[in-house]
Design a protein around this motif. Sequence first.
Motif, PDB file in Angstrom:
ATOM      1  N   ARG A   1      35.419 -27.559 -59.105  1.00  0.00           N
ATOM      2  CA  ARG A   1      35.837 -28.826 -59.729  1.00  0.00           C
ATOM      3  C   ARG A   1      37.160 -29.293 -59.147  1.00  0.00           C
ATOM      4  O   ARG A   1      37.336 -30.488 -58.840  1.00  0.00           O
ATOM      5  CB  ARG A   1      35.938 -28.655 -61.247  1.00  0.00           C
TER       6      ARG A   1
ATOM      7  N   THR B   1      33.907 -31.909 -65.737  1.00  0.00           N
ATOM      8  CA  THR B   1      33.030 -32.389 -64.659  1.00  0.00           C
ATOM      9  C   THR B   1      32.216 -33.595 -65.100  1.00  0.00           C
ATOM     10  O   THR B   1      31.475 -34.170 -64.292  1.00  0.00           O
ATOM     11  CB  THR B   1      32.044 -31.283 -64.214  1.00  0.00           C
TER      12      THR B   1
ATOM     13  N   ARG C   1      28.880 -27.675 -61.829  1.00  0.00           N
ATOM     14  CA  ARG C   1      28.191 -27.628 -63.117  1.00  0.00           C
ATOM     15  C   ARG C   1      27.238 -26.439 -63.281  1.00  0.00           C
ATOM     16  O   ARG C   1      27.255 -25.785 -64.319  1.00  0.00           O
ATOM     17  CB  ARG C   1      27.445 -28.956 -63.334  1.00  0.00           C
TER      18      ARG C   1
ATOM     19  N   ARG D   1      32.264 -31.660 -58.108  1.00  0.00           N
ATOM     20  CA  ARG D   1      31.870 -31.571 -59.510  1.00  0.00           C
ATOM     21  C   ARG D   1      30.390 -31.236 -59.693  1.00  0.00           C
ATOM     22  O   ARG D   1      30.031 -30.451 -60.570  1.00  0.00           O
ATOM     23  CB  ARG D   1      32.211 -32.880 -60.224  1.00  0.00           C
TER      24      ARG D   1
ATOM     25  N   GLU E   1      35.967 -26.699 -68.725  1.00  0.00           N
ATOM     26  CA  GLU E   1      35.766 -27.044 -67.315  1.00  0.00           C
ATOM     27  C   GLU E   1      34.495 -27.873 -67.140  1.00  0.00           C
ATOM     28  O   GLU E   1      34.455 -28.818 -66.337  1.00  0.00           O
ATOM     29  CB  GLU E   1      35.689 -25.766 -66.472  1.00  0.00           C
TER      30      GLU E   1
END
Length: 927
Positions: free
Chosen positions: A807, A845, A816, A812, A841
């Motif tokens: 990230r 994203t 995930r 991004r 976190e």
Amino acid sequence: MADDPVPLLERFAELDALGVVLDRAAAKCGGAVLVEGAAGIGKSSLLAAVAAGAAERGMRVLRARGTPLEQAFTFGVSDQLFDRVAAGAWPVRHLTPSAGAQAPAPTDELAACHGLYWLSVQLADVQPLCLLVDDAHWADEPSLRFVDFLARRLDGLAIAVVVAARGGSEETLVTLRNEARVLRPGPLSKGAVVELVGATLGDADVAFCQACHESTGGNPFLLAETLREAAGRGLSPSAGAASVVGQLDAPRVTAAVEGRLRGVSAKAVAVAHAAAILQDGCELRLAAAVAQVDLADGEEAADELARAAILLDERPLRFVHPLIGAAVSRSLTPGHRAWLHERAGRLLADEGVDHRRVAAHLLNAEPGAVEGAARVLAAAARSARGLGATTVAVGYLERALREPLDESARAELLAALGSSELALGRGEALAHLREAHDRLIDPVARARLAPELVRAMLPGDEAGEALAVLDDAADAVRGHDPELAAGLFAFGAMITETRPELQDRVRDRLVRVTHGAGTTTFERIAFGLLARHRMERGEPAAVVVPLALRALQDETEATRSPLDFLPAVVVLVQADELDVAARVLRGQRETAVRRGAPSDFALASALETAVRLKQGALREAEGTVREAMEAAEFGGWQVGAMSSVLMLSLVLQGDLVGAETALQRTGLTGAVPNFRPYTPLLEARGRLRVAAGAPREGLEDLLETLVRTDAGRSLNPVGLDVRVLVVRTRIILGEEGAAREMARDVGVRARAWGTPRALGLAYSAAALLERGVRRVDGFSEAERLLRRTPDRLEHAGALTALGSALRRANRRAEARPPLRAALELARACHAWPVALEAEAELKATGARPRKVIRTGVDELTPTERRIADQAASGASNAEIARTLFVAVKTVEMHLSSAYRKLDIGSRADLRDRLGGLPDARSGERVT
């Protein structure tokens, strides 16, 4: 005897209180009562009333009485309590193979107390139970410790315990006072004295009654004796006779009894003396034999003594009151008393009765008077030592050494005495063990004594000399007893492994032992020790693990303790061989339950917790260590060292308040003892302080942990987790240079050890100090390695770190998937700090992680789940409590909590709500 109606009426309050205890026990709200008071105050009368009241309530009554002679009779009072059960007089249902319908024959005092406790529980499961112990001030210490053990665990049981004793400072009675309701019967009132005088002597003058009250202090027994003496003299209870009442009072009981003895036949006197030596409850035939009269004359003598109010008119023989028996005993000259004990000891030995009963008499006989006395006393000492009554054993052995002995027998007794003294921490142990070692001629006997001598030498910092003793002993027996020789070498390794200056000699010893095939117990222990030794000195897992597996090649062996497996299990846990370690420890837990050994169960459970933590099963780890601590506390053991595992599991779950509470309970908020079992507590405290926002204080604890872990052990992989946390903490504190140095150290150790988990930790530590692509690549490699291990929590941490790095590198979409996987994995581990980090976190994203819906079953603690499973399978609360080494009330508490969380009302609904029962082998739930 003090069972007259007036004294009992005077004690209405005490009887009422005792009745309440009996009623509560019948309703499974057990309780304990200690009746304390002076001799003759009416304690025995109260116990007689309790026995009658318990019988009226349908309770089973078990009774015992302490005597001066049997104080050295290990578990003698306990034997009295359960002798009718052992004889099959009462049926016992639901008894497991390890707790048959008799008092157990365990190998140590704790196991004996535990076995007797469960025998009591199972008897009470059939019928409410009332245990009565009279004259507990004369009871043997192991029995008193059992009574105390039971009294602390009565909540939820249909058991009443009532103990009567003279006030004193006995340690166990002091403890019992804290657990029991204490009743202290007072003296008779003036009105009761008037009534009792009238009932005995007829209408009495007030002055006479006043004199009786003042003379006896209202003591029922002494009043009865005074009135009996007055009646014997034909004394009228008039005002004029009041002046002579003081001549009949308590201090003159012995003189009064001697006067009564002068009024009976010589045979009756002999029987009275014999009964005083044999103590209350002796058989008439034995008393007659000791008195040297035939049985018919003995019968006549007993009847004559009953008419003289010395003995009760019953069989077996009992004195009217213990004070009467004591007075008869005091009337004996020392020489006559010793001669009677000799007679009693000889007769009992010829009948083959328990050597403990024989030894009780031999202690009081003249040395050399009874053939074979030393042999009997030595046997009694072994029995006492085996049951944990080591002080009693020392007394037997000291007396045995006063017998005429040959050189070999004297050496054996000195060895046993020194060993017992060593167990008690007495300074004279070393001298006795040295003398025994010097006197022994047989090399095998010397070799068997060597470990005890060495233990006595070590506090004096004589490690070098101690190893020489072991080496000489091993060399002397290697040819005809290789297992003993191996054991001596292994023992030498164990006692010196923590001394850096002796490490070369330790390794030499272990190598010499492990040249064997590993078929003996000592060889297997040595393989485990060698495996740990090589691991701690930087040899790779590929070399070390096979050694550990050889140590466990007969994992079902009935070893003394899980400690025998400890070194090998530590290696397997570090090497991620968790399935093997878990199987061994599960077997040890089952063995501990069969043996009734709570300390072994606690140790095996604590070790199993380490396996659970390595698997990332934090809730299960917490439940297992709590079970370990409950078992340890149930057995009376300290749990300070175990608290470290509990603290660690709580910190990793994010429960910092719970971890701090656990720390406070240890009392180790300051200095921590520099003792190997306490090093994990230092680590847990350091982790707690870092997590709680005190990184500097936490770092100090973590660094001290490493100092202790590394002492004399180069490249030890144990502590890699701590080193990675040190890297993180150094970064928080801005100490990047020191952090890089520690990260390099992690890499060196991990490469030496060579397991995927170790290497994964090394990549994680290095990646923490990188930026951009290098950081992503480092965490990517760490995740790849940790994915191959059973450690779900470290894998979740690596996934989180990888996603975070991606990230921050503005990747991004790539971030995930690892973050979602980390979130799911952390939630499954109950590692909420990691889960929250992964969730944060993931949200950063742009993703929206799903919420977790927790069911009632999910809310159950591991212990609640385990107990609920057993209850659903049909186990009773008592059976569940026995398998977990907890009180029945604890099981009830956990079940109540489980019912509330599952929204059910009884056992009948458990199976459906739990989704079936776990299969014993696969763990899958079967509906």
